[in-house]
Design an enzyme around this catalytic site. Structure first.
Site, mmCIF file in Angstrom:
data_model
loop_
_atom_site.group_PDB
_atom_site.id
_atom_site.type_symbol
_atom_site.label_atom_id
_atom_site.label_comp_id
_atom_site.label_asym_id
_atom_site.label_seq_id
_atom_site.Cartn_x
_atom_site.Cartn_y
_atom_site.Cartn_z
ATOM 1 N N HIS A 191 3.599 -2.364 3.155
ATOM 2 C CA HIS A 191 3.653 -0.990 2.647
ATOM 3 C C HIS A 191 5.029 -0.740 2.053
ATOM 4 O O HIS A 191 6.039 -0.887 2.761
ATOM 5 C CB HIS A 191 3.390 0.024 3.769
ATOM 6 C CG HIS A 191 2.039 -0.108 4.397
ATOM 7 N ND1 HIS A 191 1.710 -1.126 5.265
ATOM 8 C CD2 HIS A 191 0.917 0.654 4.276
ATOM 9 C CE1 HIS A 191 0.451 -0.987 5.649
ATOM 10 N NE2 HIS A 191 -0.052 0.077 5.063
ATOM 11 N N ASP A 226 0.818 -1.213 0.000
ATOM 12 C CA ASP A 226 0.000 0.000 0.000
ATOM 13 C C ASP A 226 0.853 1.265 0.000
ATOM 14 O O ASP A 226 2.014 1.256 0.411
ATOM 15 C CB ASP A 226 -0.882 0.047 1.257
ATOM 16 C CG ASP A 226 -2.061 -0.884 1.191
ATOM 17 O OD1 ASP A 226 -2.061 -1.784 0.325
ATOM 18 O OD2 ASP A 226 -2.982 -0.739 2.016
#
Length: 544
Positions: A339, A177
């Site tokens: 992430h 992400d």
């Protein structure tokens, strides 16, 4: 007055947990992890910590609680702040709820001051309603996608409570992400070296990085490279805002503007998305169904965003190990969140996870694959004008265009095709009925035998291949032996996580043999050029 630290901490926890709990799967109270954009929340927690510790250690001390008290305590230090405090809005005054807005084009910082730098304007924390210049208020260039038809095709759920699990046994879909970001190019190199696939939930303009279709930056090149190399790209909204804090139009902008940027880069845009902070209440769920999106969450979170430190990343490895100990490929599957904006995740945890994943017999796949969704359902054809998708793909592959390092695609209003050496060639055009790139999904290699090393030693992966010297193009046993011999004779340790320097060499590693000026291993001109460090590797990607 600010609440006392002991009173404020529970209030913060209550304020955040409420909206997150409201959208648990199947109507229960399961709470997906708060991610990435919890930065402001986490920073506030950390800000309180020293005062809590001080209170526990000794007598309470008096400290200024308001801006006025701070200025009185240190008048010289706060003289300019006192002057600014009397100003509201404008270019450098106060702003925010109950105060007012900044001048047109200016940004309202999270602390409530007007300005123009990234500290004031960066999403997601710039206050959209009080600063028209906030990154989240800037619409990207490109053809509007709001009129594109959005039929629901296939068997995967659209909108609603969302997807938390894969369905194909033995699959692990790793997702990243908040990017693309400074580390994404190296992450793509790493995934290619392992033969792994991932899904990238992309934000259009956050963290001060600029718009993803700003062609003076490398982001568009990374996104094209993701598609070309068989990864899946998906939306994480335009600027990572909390859906529960937006108007209906603001939220629609968050979706459509990201589509515009994707379409400008690729000629199509995703049908998969992940809501920032895992917050998507009933209104958001209906809107995403109408816009034709699969709302995608996760069921495995190693919390790398909380452990972005060499001394903490083992916590994330332990979470991974616990998951692996309790599940087998024959009867389980995972939809995993990470992430690519965090250093330790990219350069340390990813190696650990991928080495362990393949050694244990799992498959590394995209979200679409782990859900059994045909690839043609992952994207929608855009309205035209895109940089590299649809019918333009064939011409793009033959058009020279400017090259750029790190997968960038140069500047220019005509948005030329990517030809960087770090990208695979643009694929041939697919049948006209889909308009999507015709990429080949490469299956992971047969796992190598693995050995255990120290689990706590300097952040190194605890599972490493017996022969980590192999990388694409250097698989012979004799070559591996010569690399090992050369490394041993130099007295340097070969890198296991892509870092180099201080006794660690890139020579013969799967990340590339060149050690850049910044201490990263790679095989492109960025690593092997004039700034290459010859004492920690080769300065061309071939054995000496």
């Amino acid at each position: 007055m600010r609440p006392s630290p002991s009173a404020a901490l529970p209030l913060l926890l209550l304020a955040v947990s409420g909206p997150v709990a409201a959208h648990g799967p199947h109507g229960d109270l399961a709470i997906p992890k708060l991610l990435g954009g919890g930065r402001r929340f986490l920073s506030e927690l950390l800000a309180y910590a020293p005062f809590n510790a001080g209170a526990a250690a000794g007598p309470a001390t008096t400290r200024p609680q308001t801006r006025e008290e701070m200025e009185e305590a240190e008048p010289e230090l706060h003289e300019s702040a006192a002057l600014r405090r009397r100003q509201v809005g404008g270019k450098d005054g106060m702003c925010g709820p109950g105060v007012g807005s900044c001048a047109k084009g200016y940004c309202c910082s999270p602390e409530g001051w007007c300005g123009l730098t990234s500290d004031y304007c960066a999403a997601p924390d710039c206050m959209l309603n009080y600063g028209s210049g906030c990154d989240g208020n800037q619409k990207p260039e490109g053809v509007d996608t709001s009129g594109v038809a959005r039929p629901h095709v296939g068997s995967v759920l659209y909108g609603g409570l969302g997807i938390y699990d894969c369905v194909e046994k033995g699959d692990i879909a790793i997702t990243f992400d908040d990017g693309p970001y400074n580390y994404t190019g190296d992450l793509l190199d790493k995934l290619a070296a392992y033969g792994a696939k991932a899904t990238f939930f992309i934000t259009g303009n956050n963290l001060g990085k600029g718009m993803i279709n700003d062609y003076s930056k490398p982001w568009a090149g990374y996104i094209r490279r993701m598609v070309n190399e068989g990864h899946q790209v998906a939306s994480h909204t335009w600027s990572h805002q909390n859906a529960s804090q937006l108007t209906a139009q603001q939220y629609k902008n968050q979706i459509i503007w990201n589509e515009i940027a994707f379409n400008d880069i690729l000629g199509f845009f995703p049908t998969y998305m992940r809501p920032p902070y895992s917050i998507c209440e009933a209104t958001c769920q209906r809107e995403l169904s109408q816009l034709g999106y699969h709302v995608t969450y996760f069921d495995l979170d190693t919390e790398g965003y909380l452990n972005d430190d060499p001394k903490l990343i083992q916590n994330s490895k332990d979470i991974w190990d616990q998951a692996m100990a309790s599940a087998k490929p024959a009867d389980a599957q995972y939809l995993m969140i990470e992430h690519d904006i965090h250093y330790q995740t990219v350069y340390n945890l990813t190696d650990y996870v991928l080495t362990s994943l393949f050694a244990r017999g799992w498959k590394s796949v995209t979200v679409g694959e782990c859900l059994g969704d045909p690839k043609e359902n992952w994207y929608r054809q855009g309205p035209g004008g895109g940089g590299g998708g649809g019918s333009s793909a064939s011409s793009a592959s033959s058009s020279p265009g400017p090259s750029s390092t790190e997968g960038g695609i140069g500047s220019g209003s005509n948005r030329p095709p990517v030809t960087s050496s770090r990208l695979t060639p643009t694929p041939s055009a697919p049948p006209a009925s889909t308009g999507f790139p015709s990429t080949t999904i490469r299956r992971p290699p047969t796992p190598t035998t693995t050995t255990r090393s120290s689990r706590r030693g300097g952040g190194d992966a605890s599972l490493v291949p017996d022969n980590p010297n192999n990388h694409p193009g250097s698989s012979s046993s004799s070559g591996s032996a010569s690399v090992a011999s050369s490394t041993a004779s130099s007295g340097l340790q070969q890198t296991v996580d892509g870092n180099c320097g201080k006794g660690v060499t890139c020579f013969g590693s799967r990340f590339g043999s060149c050690c850049s000026a910044n201490g990263f291993c790679g095989r492109t001109a960025d690593y092997c050029g004039q700034s290459c460090q010859p004492q920690f590797g080769a300065c061309s990607d071939s054995p000496r």
